[in-house]
Design a protein around this motif. Structure first.
Motif, short mmCIF file in Angstrom:
data_model
loop_
_atom_site.label_atom_id
_atom_site.label_comp_id
_atom_site.label_asym_id
_atom_site.label_seq_id
_atom_site.Cartn_x
_atom_site.Cartn_y
_atom_site.Cartn_z
N ASN A 152 -3.43 -0.31 -5.17
CA ASN A 152 -3.38 -0.44 -3.71
C ASN A 152 -3.67 0.93 -3.10
OD1 ASN A 152 -2.32 -3.23 -3.75
ND2 ASN A 152 -0.50 -2.27 -4.62
N ASN A 201 0.83 -1.21 0.00
CA ASN A 201 0.00 0.00 0.00
C ASN A 201 0.86 1.25 0.00
OD1 ASN A 201 -2.37 -1.46 0.10
ND2 ASN A 201 -2.56 -1.34 2.32
N ASN A 217 -4.56 3.62 0.41
CA ASN A 217 -4.42 3.90 1.83
C ASN A 217 -5.12 5.21 2.12
OD1 ASN A 217 -3.68 3.41 4.48
ND2 ASN A 217 -1.51 3.07 4.00
#
Length: 202
Positions: free
Chosen positions: A110, A37, A112
């Motif tokens: 990915n 991430n 976050n």
């Protein structure tokens, strides 16, 4: 390469020949895939006085960065994926705490998130100005006190505040006489609060 990404499959074919020119090959598979991430850091906490609209959300990654936010990744950030995920209030007032959550993705999708806190609080007292001085001939009852904010305003009084006056809080705080006569001077003190209960009197 298979032309895909996340994962991308690359096939390498090696060959070798013997001393008579006979050849053979072997294949090696390399899988390219990023499962790490990104790291995203929100700008510092903010404050507002009256309303959350004083601190608008960041609409793109460039604005986020200009405010001090950042994002890093081992393979690369996709700035176009930056977005405000949610904005929630704690439901309180004076102070009210609003939490904004932003997210970003890397080139493999990915993601976050990070959180930014905005505290909304008004600590500025309202300004109240009483109507002009009055006179009575025989008794203070000739000049009754103002019973509500509308009557106070009609007589020439006013109140202002940076966030807004709460007229329902208007009240007579005290009525005191200097104890003399001819003339007797009576002082009335009125007060009012703003929407954050900061008060002032005059």
């Amino acid at each position: 390469s298979d032309g895909a990404s996340c994962p991308e499959i690359v096939t390498r074919i090696y060959s070798i020949a013997d001393s008579c020119g006979n050849t053979n090959t072997c294949s090696q598979i390399i899988t390219i895939d990023d499962a790490i991430n990104p790291v995203i850091n929100c700008p510092s906490a903010l404050t507002a006085i009256c309303d959350i609209s004083e601190q608008p959300a960041y609409t793109n990654y460039a604005a986020f960065q200009a405010a001090g936010g950042s994002a890093t990744d081992n393979c690369g950030i996709d700035g176009a994926t930056f977005q405000l995920v949610s904005e929630t209030s704690d439901g309180a007032s004076c102070p009210e705490v609003v939490t904004r959550i932003y997210s970003i993705a890397d080139s493999c999708g990915n993601t976050n998130t990070c959180s930014q806190i905005i505290t909304i609080d008004d600590a500025i007292n309202p300004v109240i100005t009483c109507p002009a001085a009055l006179t009575a001939i025989c008794d203070i009852n000739e000049q009754p006190a103002y019973t509500n904010y509308a009557a106070f305003q009609s007589a020439g009084g006013s109140a202002t505040d940076n966030c807004g006056i709460d007229g329902a809080t208007f009240q007579l705080v005290s009525e005191t006489s200097d104890g003399a006569s001819c003339p007797e001077v009576v002082t009335r003190i009125y007060s009012i609060a703003d929407s954050c209960t900061n008060t002032n009197s005059w």
